[in-house]
Design a protein around this motif. Structure first.
Motif, PDB file in Angstrom:
ATOM      1  N   GLU A 184      26.934  16.412  19.415  1.00 11.99           N
ATOM      2  CA  GLU A 184      28.060  17.330  19.617  1.00 11.99           C
ATOM      3  C   GLU A 184      28.196  17.811  21.050  1.00 11.99           C
ATOM      4  OE1 GLU A 184      27.433  20.375  16.667  1.00 11.99           O
ATOM      5  OE2 GLU A 184      28.631  19.273  15.200  1.00 11.99           O
ATOM      6  N   LYS A 185      27.136  17.722  21.836  1.00 10.82           N
ATOM      7  CA  LYS A 185      27.179  18.154  23.237  1.00 10.82           C
ATOM      8  C   LYS A 185      27.538  17.008  24.177  1.00 10.82           C
ATOM      9  CE  LYS A 185      23.885  21.853  22.525  1.00 10.82           C
ATOM     10  NZ  LYS A 185      22.604  22.437  22.904  1.00 10.82           N
ATOM     11  N   GLY A 186      27.801  15.824  23.626  1.00 11.21           N
ATOM     12  CA  GLY A 186      28.212  14.686  24.434  1.00 11.21           C
ATOM     13  C   GLY A 186      27.078  13.797  24.902  1.00 11.21           C
ATOM     14  N   ARG A 187      25.847  14.109  24.506  1.00  9.95           N
ATOM     15  CA  ARG A 187      24.707  13.270  24.893  1.00  9.95           C
ATOM     16  C   ARG A 187      24.660  12.050  23.991  1.00  9.95           C
ATOM     17  NH1 ARG A 187      20.507  18.168  24.869  1.00  9.95           N
ATOM     18  NH2 ARG A 187      21.615  18.400  22.916  1.00  9.95           N
ATOM     19  N   LYS A 188      24.378  10.907  24.582  1.00  9.64           N
ATOM     20  CA  LYS A 188      24.325   9.660  23.827  1.00  9.64           C
ATOM     21  C   LYS A 188      22.877   9.290  23.553  1.00  9.64           C
ATOM     22  CE  LYS A 188      27.414   6.524  24.168  1.00  9.64           C
ATOM     23  NZ  LYS A 188      28.290   5.405  24.482  1.00  9.64           N
ATOM     24  N   VAL A 189      22.593   8.892  22.309  1.00 14.69           N
ATOM     25  CA  VAL A 189      21.261   8.469  21.895  1.00 14.69           C
ATOM     26  C   VAL A 189      21.328   6.984  21.570  1.00 14.69           C
ATOM     27  CG1 VAL A 189      19.447   8.745  20.177  1.00 14.69           C
ATOM     28  CG2 VAL A 189      20.715  10.739  20.963  1.00 14.69           C
ATOM     29  N   LEU A 190      20.460   6.201  22.215  1.00 11.05           N
ATOM     30  CA  LEU A 190      20.403   4.762  21.982  1.00 11.05           C
ATOM     31  C   LEU A 190      19.031   4.410  21.434  1.00 11.05           C
ATOM     32  CD1 LEU A 190      21.965   3.615  25.358  1.00 11.05           C
ATOM     33  CD2 LEU A 190      23.114   3.755  23.165  1.00 11.05           C
TER      34      LEU A 190
END
Length: 75
Positions: free
Chosen positions: A45-51
């Motif tokens: 929700e904060k715009g951080r991307k998890v790969l």
């Protein structure tokens, strides 16, 4: 929506709050596990991307949509 991702050979799980629906998260995970994508990619929700590499996923737990509580609880 709270999403927990277990990664093989890692003692801790990845926990993030996603703005996607449960169906969207499930389809994204399914694409990664069937080999259509090499990485599981989710944005919180904060715009951080998890790969996460698809071959390292141990499990994915999709929680219920979270609601924000406002106010004070009973004492």
């Amino acid at each position: 929506m709270e999403v927990k991702i277990g990664v093989q050979h890692t003692p801790r799980e990845i926990v993030l709050e996603s703005g996607l629906s449960a169906e969207e998260v499930e389809s994204t995970v399914a694409e990664a596990l069937t080999g259509k994508a090499q990485l599981l990619s989710l944005t919180d929700e904060k715009g951080r991307k998890v790969l996460v590499p698809a071959d390292r996923i141990a499990y994915v737990e999709i929680g219920e949509p979270s609601t924000r509580r406002v106010g004070f609880g009973a004492l």
